[in-house]
Design a protein around this motif. Structure first.
Motif, short mmCIF file in Angstrom:
data_model
loop_
_atom_site.label_atom_id
_atom_site.label_comp_id
_atom_site.label_asym_id
_atom_site.label_seq_id
_atom_site.Cartn_x
_atom_site.Cartn_y
_atom_site.Cartn_z
N LEU A 1 0.83 -1.20 0.00
CA LEU A 1 0.00 0.00 0.00
C LEU A 1 0.87 1.26 0.00
N ALA A 2 1.89 1.27 0.85
CA ALA A 2 2.78 2.43 0.92
C ALA A 2 3.47 2.68 -0.43
N GLN A 3 3.97 1.62 -1.03
CA GLN A 3 4.66 1.76 -2.32
C GLN A 3 3.72 2.25 -3.41
N SER A 4 2.52 1.70 -3.46
CA SER A 4 1.59 2.07 -4.53
C SER A 4 1.08 3.49 -4.37
N ILE A 5 0.87 3.94 -3.12
CA ILE A 5 0.42 5.32 -2.90
C ILE A 5 1.51 6.30 -3.31
N ARG A 6 2.75 6.02 -2.91
CA ARG A 6 3.85 6.92 -3.28
C ARG A 6 4.03 6.97 -4.80
N ALA B 1 -6.56 3.18 -2.96
CA ALA B 1 -7.25 2.78 -1.73
C ALA B 1 -8.60 2.15 -2.01
N GLU B 2 -9.30 2.67 -3.03
CA GLU B 2 -10.62 2.11 -3.37
C GLU B 2 -10.50 0.65 -3.79
N ARG B 3 -9.46 0.33 -4.58
CA ARG B 3 -9.29 -1.05 -5.02
C ARG B 3 -8.92 -1.95 -3.85
N GLY C 1 -15.33 17.37 -4.70
CA GLY C 1 -15.80 15.98 -4.65
C GLY C 1 -14.65 15.00 -4.52
N GLN C 2 -13.54 15.28 -5.21
CA GLN C 2 -12.38 14.40 -5.11
C GLN C 2 -11.72 14.49 -3.74
N VAL C 3 -11.73 15.67 -3.13
CA VAL C 3 -11.20 15.81 -1.77
C VAL C 3 -12.05 14.99 -0.80
N VAL C 4 -13.37 15.07 -0.94
CA VAL C 4 -14.27 14.28 -0.09
C VAL C 4 -14.03 12.79 -0.31
N GLU C 5 -13.92 12.39 -1.57
CA GLU C 5 -13.66 10.98 -1.88
C GLU C 5 -12.37 10.50 -1.23
N ALA C 6 -11.29 11.26 -1.39
CA ALA C 6 -10.00 10.87 -0.84
C ALA C 6 -10.05 10.80 0.68
N THR C 7 -10.71 11.77 1.30
CA THR C 7 -10.81 11.79 2.77
C THR C 7 -11.57 10.57 3.28
N LEU C 8 -12.69 10.26 2.66
CA LEU C 8 -13.49 9.11 3.09
C LEU C 8 -12.77 7.79 2.83
N LEU C 9 -12.03 7.71 1.73
CA LEU C 9 -11.25 6.50 1.47
C LEU C 9 -10.18 6.30 2.54
N TYR C 10 -9.51 7.39 2.90
CA TYR C 10 -8.48 7.28 3.94
C TYR C 10 -9.09 6.82 5.27
N LEU C 11 -10.18 7.48 5.67
CA LEU C 11 -10.80 7.14 6.96
C LEU C 11 -11.33 5.71 6.97
N THR C 12 -11.91 5.26 5.85
CA THR C 12 -12.47 3.91 5.80
C THR C 12 -11.38 2.85 5.85
N VAL C 13 -10.30 3.07 5.10
CA VAL C 13 -9.18 2.12 5.14
C VAL C 13 -8.58 2.07 6.54
N ARG C 14 -8.49 3.23 7.18
CA ARG C 14 -7.92 3.28 8.53
C ARG C 14 -8.79 2.52 9.53
N ARG C 15 -10.10 2.75 9.46
CA ARG C 15 -11.00 2.16 10.45
C ARG C 15 -11.27 0.68 10.18
N LEU D 1 -4.99 0.45 8.28
CA LEU D 1 -3.86 0.91 7.46
C LEU D 1 -3.98 2.40 7.18
N HIS D 2 -2.85 3.06 7.00
CA HIS D 2 -2.82 4.48 6.64
C HIS D 2 -2.70 4.60 5.13
N ALA D 3 -3.78 5.05 4.50
CA ALA D 3 -3.78 5.19 3.04
C ALA D 3 -3.65 6.66 2.67
N PHE D 4 -2.54 7.29 3.08
CA PHE D 4 -2.29 8.68 2.73
C PHE D 4 -0.79 8.85 2.56
N VAL D 5 -0.40 9.57 1.52
CA VAL D 5 1.00 9.60 1.13
C VAL D 5 1.91 10.13 2.23
N PHE D 6 1.44 11.11 3.04
CA PHE D 6 2.31 11.71 4.04
C PHE D 6 2.14 11.08 5.42
#
Length: 432
Positions: free
Chosen positions: A299-304, A355-357, A402-416, A420-425
């Protein structure tokens, strides 16, 4: 299929998609210069409706084919395989025809309220939907059998080439260079490519699937296809809402300029496509095996990779954007500032990578549906609120929001859900 064969198929698919992106951009440039901004804007709006209904009317069967065909083949349920292959094509053909008939009825009823310049193109779009939807289903079936050329060449290479050829030939038949002629060319090209693809697919299936009795499981097919339909349905609506709302509220020339700006940044999407093609199956393998460390590292490699390649591509495209928009014709360069607004959303989406995949491979399809529904609702509400005041810049801002909302929800859902942390930083650098 062997791993080497699967790799070659993936590489072929990527090369075809890259070639199709170049061809599609050239096609839009040619059509824009041929029609002019106003008629090109009408053509874009009408073709967008074709894409929306053509992507929805198969009700997920184009995607669920990639589950049912391997399952029935491996389990020796050839009766169900034959039943699915036959009934899915008939269902999509009938559903597409029904939607087209409903559209024609609606146009007839509301004809006095519709711009006369849009009316004939809209009728032609209705006639295009059934074969466009069948082409999507053929694509899904052919991909499942790894017939990459059969899946991708007709819709992504042959169709745009035919549209351009027919548009160039239109003056020979005394047709005007307008949206109706452009949509007529698109309709003929879609019908021709879909029929050729269906014919070739039928021949390939006859050689591959042994003849015999058929069985049907409509309830089972619907139970799998409908959730997939919801995910991709909201994703489709999210992608096309901006153009549709913009056409309702602003002049067609502005729609054309906005669409040209969106297409100029379209290559960024192929970065995510490439990364997903490389890692999706590995996400599934690690999830099934319970290999959490490997999953976290992948996940880390693919996000970067997704994020920094997207940033680099934007850094290369943005300085050239003004010249690329000029290719469409005079006046299109007015959309150059849009590129920077749209780039913000693309960077936000790239920051969570595939993250969606990952969620889909981990069985979290329902939550993906909710995420895309929220992103679509955000986009729609923002378009309605911003376009009257900011015009095409409001549409661009709505998409990015809309893309910011999508990315935020994807990060939170993957985390919960997956821890896993699905965010580049926020993703820790993988250990060597």
């Amino acid at each position: 299929m062997t791993a080497a064969g699967a790799g070659r198929a993936a590489a072929t698919a990527l090369l075809i998609r890259i070639a199709s992106a170049i061809l599609a951009y050239a096609t839009q440039v040619i059509l824009a210069r041929w029609m002019g901004r106003s008629d090109f804007g009408i053509y874009v709006y009408v073709w967008t409706w074709t894409l929306v209904f053509g992507d929805l009317v198969h009700f997920g069967l184009a995607y669920s084919a990639q589950r049912f065909i391997p399952e029935y083949t491996q389990n020796g349920r050839l009766d169900l395989l034959r039943g699915f292959l036959r009934s899915s094509r008939w269902f999509v053909a009938l559903a597409g025809t029904g939607i087209a008939a409903f559209g024609v009825s609606g146009l007839w009823a509301f004809q006095p309220r519709i711009d006369p310049a849009e009316l004939l193109p809209l009728y032609l779009a209705c006639a295009t939907v059934p074969l466009y939807a069948l082409g999507n289903l053929s694509d899904g079936i052919a991909r499942t059998y790894n017939w990459v050329n059969l899946a991708l060449l007709p819709p992504y290479i042959l169709r745009p080439a035919l549209i351009v050829a027919l548009a160039i030939m239109a003056p020979l038949f005394g047709l005007a260079a307008d949206a109706a002629s452009g949509m007529g060319a698109a309709m003929i090209a879609t019908w021709a490519t879909a029929i050729v693809q269906l014919r070739l697919l039928h021949r390939q299936l006859a050689r591959t699937v042994e003849p015999g009795p058929r069985s049907y499981d409509p309830k089972g097919w619907a139970s799998v296809s409908f959730p997939i339909f919801l995910v991709f349905g909201f994703y489709t609506l999210f992608n096309y809402t901006d153009v549709i709302v913009l056409q309702f509220l602003r002049p067609s020339a502005e729609v054309a300029t906005y669409f040209a700006a969106v297409k100029t940044l379209a290559p960024i999407a192929f970065i995510n496509f490439s990364v997903v093609a490389a890692v999706a199956h590995r996400f599934a393998e690690h999830h099934v095996a319970g290999a959490d460390d490997d999953q976290r590292r992948l996940l880390a490699q693919s996000i970067r990779a997704t994020f920094w390649l997207s940033v680099a591509a934007l850094a290369g495209l943005l300085p050239l954007g003004w010249l690329m928009l000029r290719l469409f014709g005079p006046g299109f360069e007015e959309g150059y500032p849009l590129l920077f607004v749209l780039a913000l959303g693309l960077i936000a989406r790239a920051s969570v990578g595939p993250a969606e995949r990952l969620l889909n491979m981990a069985g979290e399809q329902r939550r993906c549906t909710v995420i895309y529904a929220c992103a679509f609702a955000t986009n729609l509400i923002a378009c309605i609120a911003l376009i009257p005041h900011l015009h095409m810049y409001g549409a661009a801002a709505a998409v990015s929001l809309g893309q910011v909302v999508e990315a935020t929800l994807l990060y939170l859902t993957v985390r919960r859900r997956l821890g896993l942390h699905a965010f580049v930083f926020f993703t820790p650098k993988p250990a060597p």
